[in-house]
Design an enzyme around this catalytic site. Structure first.
Site, PDB file in Angstrom:
ATOM      1  CG  HIS A 155      -0.216  -0.032   2.528  1.00 52.34           C
ATOM      2  ND1 HIS A 155       0.267  -1.202   3.063  1.00 52.34           N
ATOM      3  CD2 HIS A 155       0.125   0.930   3.426  1.00 52.34           C
ATOM      4  CE1 HIS A 155       0.851  -0.959   4.218  1.00 52.34           C
ATOM      5  NE2 HIS A 155       0.793   0.347   4.465  1.00 52.34           N
ATOM      6  CB  CYS A 169       2.529   1.745  10.131  1.00 54.01           C
ATOM      7  SG  CYS A 169       1.073   2.070   9.108  1.00 54.01           S
TER       8      CYS A 169
END
Length: 704
Positions: A65, A215
């Site tokens: 992603h 993250c």
């Protein structure tokens, strides 16, 4: 969610055998629907995200992603692989691959829905249903959390869109069912999870944990870690409240919830925001993937710390030293991170002090080091006085190098309590002439001593004075004793031996050393190996009167570090058709970065095509390092690139050495990229336009 994934974005027979090929296959479906405008530019962004941290998860899941300027709207593509594809998960290949594409400026609502999908991936019923589904439309409906049509039935996109919109707006979640029925819906989640009801009896006091997950992208891993921790808390009989610091922003946990917590878990790969809120509690600090893969172990660990009375000292929010590693890492990995934390804080002192000293020599001549103090003699109109001023300021900055190195090695090991004994040990290393070797030893000893003290059970009444009085006092005394009495003299002797060896380097030995340092500078482009070579060079010149050999080494290291970005810039200029539009744009910036001695300017190229770029850069860097040593070029400044050429000894030959390395690297990159099989539809594959760069928005040839 229905506008994010449709049957056209599902491939139930994904035939790719590598993660790059899988991302390309799914991204091509996005391009076909107009969701992605530049295939290769988008894939380069996916590769750059993958280079930060592998996106494979335990349980056979891969979630490549990224955020990208080449994405027109938030999109999700799903592929199922029969053989599995390696995405770097510890338990093996992934068979369920989700490619998540978010625009650079995606709105919070879309990102929240994507984040909710990440939470659902922790649900075994959801993933089992995707493994058994037989039609693309059914798979898309399952992912959207809608009533799945029978396998083979046409997908009613309009109806699905309405259902999904209604569910998302209401925040509803359909009841779980068997694989043939509706899967748990992917619905919007708040920025922070509420405390989990673990089913305790009235009056029973559960162990309370607050957690923060984050993250680099903030789309997937952040929310998957939160879901894992909450599920593990239920199983362990703990009450878990999670603050997800994701792309959609975050809602701070209630201060009362934090105050009542018995322990803290940080599962993160970017700095925790407002970290001071959690100070003074037992804390487990790990990477975000640890929060996904082994949440039960983390809960057990924080409970054990609470039982021993281990607490963290007050910390500064967003500190550059973030312990985001896995607690199962080997000692070698931890040691490298500790040393790099010290080096990262030392480098600014090296750059500022070295450049000031170099400018002092340039203005006042090479006898400026014998000038009297500018406090006693300074004439505003004399160049020598200004040269002496710069030289003496630089000398003061250099005096901090070893203490800062030792202090922040200890900081990386033990947080703020390690600073005092680390700085004290580093200063002692200077006093006894143990130099950088002494600083390294002092930092490691200081951190180890503080960590040992922190493991001792302390009564609650004394915990408040531990980080302020007790730990600095005891640790400084122990470190001072060891440095002065036990290990100081042997380290000082070793430092002197290394200095004498460098001073004696001549001929072939010096050339081989230059080649080796050039290889190291270009191996990981600003990473640990690059930093080792750079630190070795700067250590030699971090004295008032460095030797000729030390200045030759510094010159070779800087020259080699300039080669990769300059070569990539040249390659994108002379053979632009071999690079994507994004890479050609990066090539323009690489001219400036390379000229400024910023090796990281080549990282986008290395991330997209490491097997061709990195070896080519290493060959060119080794050649430049060896030639620089051969030509006897010297450098007093530790940084600056071409802007400090006036301070270089034998500058003309020095520039020739750099040019030679750049040309060799450029030639190798062009040849290796030209040997690959062109991808249909790229500029390199079109005989009519093969000699010209492709127009923006077209597909580019990428690494095979």
């Amino acid at each position: 969610m229905s506008d994010m994934i449709t049957a056209d974005l599902v491939d139930l027979d994904l035939s790719a055998d590598t993660k790059e090929a899988a991302a390309r296959a799914l991204a091509e479906r996005m391009v076909a629907l107009g969701r992605v405008t530049d295939l290769d530019g988008f894939l380069a962004d996916v590769a750059a995200r993958e280079a930060q941290m592998p996106t494979g998860l335990d349980g056979g899941i891969g979630i490549p992603h990224c955020r990208s300027t080449h994405v027109t709207e938030p999109t999700l593509a799903f592929g199922r692989s029969a053989d599995g594809i390696d995405f770097g998960a510890a338990d093996g290949p992934a068979d369920l691959i989700f490619l998540i594409a978010a625009p650079a400026g995606a709105d919070d609502a879309h990102l929240t829905i994507l984040s909710s999908l990440a939470r659902q991936l922790m649900n075994a019923e959801f993933t089992d249903a995707l493994r058994s589904v037989g039609a693309a439309g059914t798979a898309a409906a399952l992912i959207r959390g809608e009533e799945a049509p029978a396998d083979g039935a046409p997908e009613n996109t309009a109806a699905a869109s309405g259902a999904a919109s209604a569910d998302a707006a209401a925040g509803s979640t359909p009841e779980p069912s068997d694989a043939g029925g509706p899967a748990p819906a992917v619905t919007a989640e708040p920025g922070s999870g509420p405390a989990v009801d673990a089913g305790f009896a009235p009056g029973e006091r559960p162990f309370r944990i607050v957690a923060v997950t984050s993250c680099p992208t903030g789309i997937a891993h952040t929310y998957m870690a939160a879901e894992s921790l909450e599920n593990a808390g239920r199983e362990a009989g703990a009450e878990v409240s999670v603050e997800t610091q994701g792309s959609a922003g975050f809602t701070r946990l209630d201060p009362e919830v934090i105050a009542a917590a018995d322990g803290v878990i940080f599962a993160h790969d970017v700095p925790v925001r407002d970290k001071t809120r959690f100070a003074g509690k037992p804390t487990v600090d790990v990477g975000v993937k640890a929060g996904i893969n082994r949440p039960g172990e983390l809960i057990t660990e924080v409970r054990e710390k609470a039982a021993r009375g281990e607490v963290t000292a007050a910390a500064t929010a967003g500190t550059p030293v973030e312990r985001s590693g896995d607690s199962r890492e080997g000692y070698g990995t931890k040691l490298r991170k500790w040393l790099m934390s010290g080096v990262s804080y030392m480098v600014p002192f090296v750059a500022a002090g070295g450049l000031l000293i170099a400018l002092g020599f340039a203005i006042g001549g090479y006898k400026i080091n014998k000038a009297p103090s500018v406090m006693d003699h300074f004439v505003w109109t004399q160049a020598d006085s200004w040269g002496a001023l710069l030289f003496q300021i630089g000398g003061v900055a250099f005096a901090f190098l070893v203490p800062v190195l030792a202090g922040y090695i200890a900081y990386g090991m033990a947080d703020r309590p390690g600073l005092v004994p680390g700085f004290v040990g580093g200063s002692i290393a200077l006093t006894i002439n143990a130099g950088f070797l002494g600083g390294l030893a002092a930092g490691l000893i200081a951190g180890g001593v503080v960590m040992a003290i922190q493991r001792i059970g302390i009564p609650a009444a004394l915990r408040g004075i531990m980080p302020v009085v007790v730990i600095p006092l005891i640790s400084s005394a122990i470190v001072g004793f060891l440095m002065f009495v036990v290990i100081g003299k042997p380290i000082a002797a070793a430092q002197k031996g290394m200095t004498d060896w460098l001073n004696g380097l001549t001929g072939t030995n010096a050339i081989l050393l230059g080649g080796l340092l050039g290889l190291m500078m270009c191996f990981d482009l600003g990473g640990p190996v690059n930093k080792v070579a750079y630190t070795f060079a700067t250590a030699g010149i971090a004295v008032a009167a460095p030797s000729d050999s030390a200045m030759k080494i510094m010159a070779a290291v800087m020259a080699a570090g300039m080669v990769p970005p300059l070569a990539m810039a040249l390659a994108t200029t002379v053979r632009g058709r071999l690079f994507t539009q994004t890479e050609r744009e990066n090539g323009k910036a690489a001219w400036v970065l390379g000229a400024s001695f910023i090796s990281e300017g080549a990282i986008p190229f290395a991330a997209a095509d490491p097997l061709r770029v990195i070896p080519s850069a290493m060959v060119g860097g080794a050649l430049t390092g060896a030639l620089s040593m051969t030509f006897g070029a010297t450098l007093r400044a530790p940084h600056g690139g071409i802007f400090v050429v006036p301070l270089i000894g034998n500058p003309f030959l020095y520039l020739i050495a750099i040019a030679a390395g750049v040309l060799v690297t450029t030639a190798l990159v062009v040849v290796l990229k030209g040997m690959r099989r062109p991808v249909p539809g790229t500029a390199a594959d079109d005989p009519a336009t093969g000699a010209a760069a492709a127009a923006p928005g077209t597909k580019q040839a990428v690494a095979a």
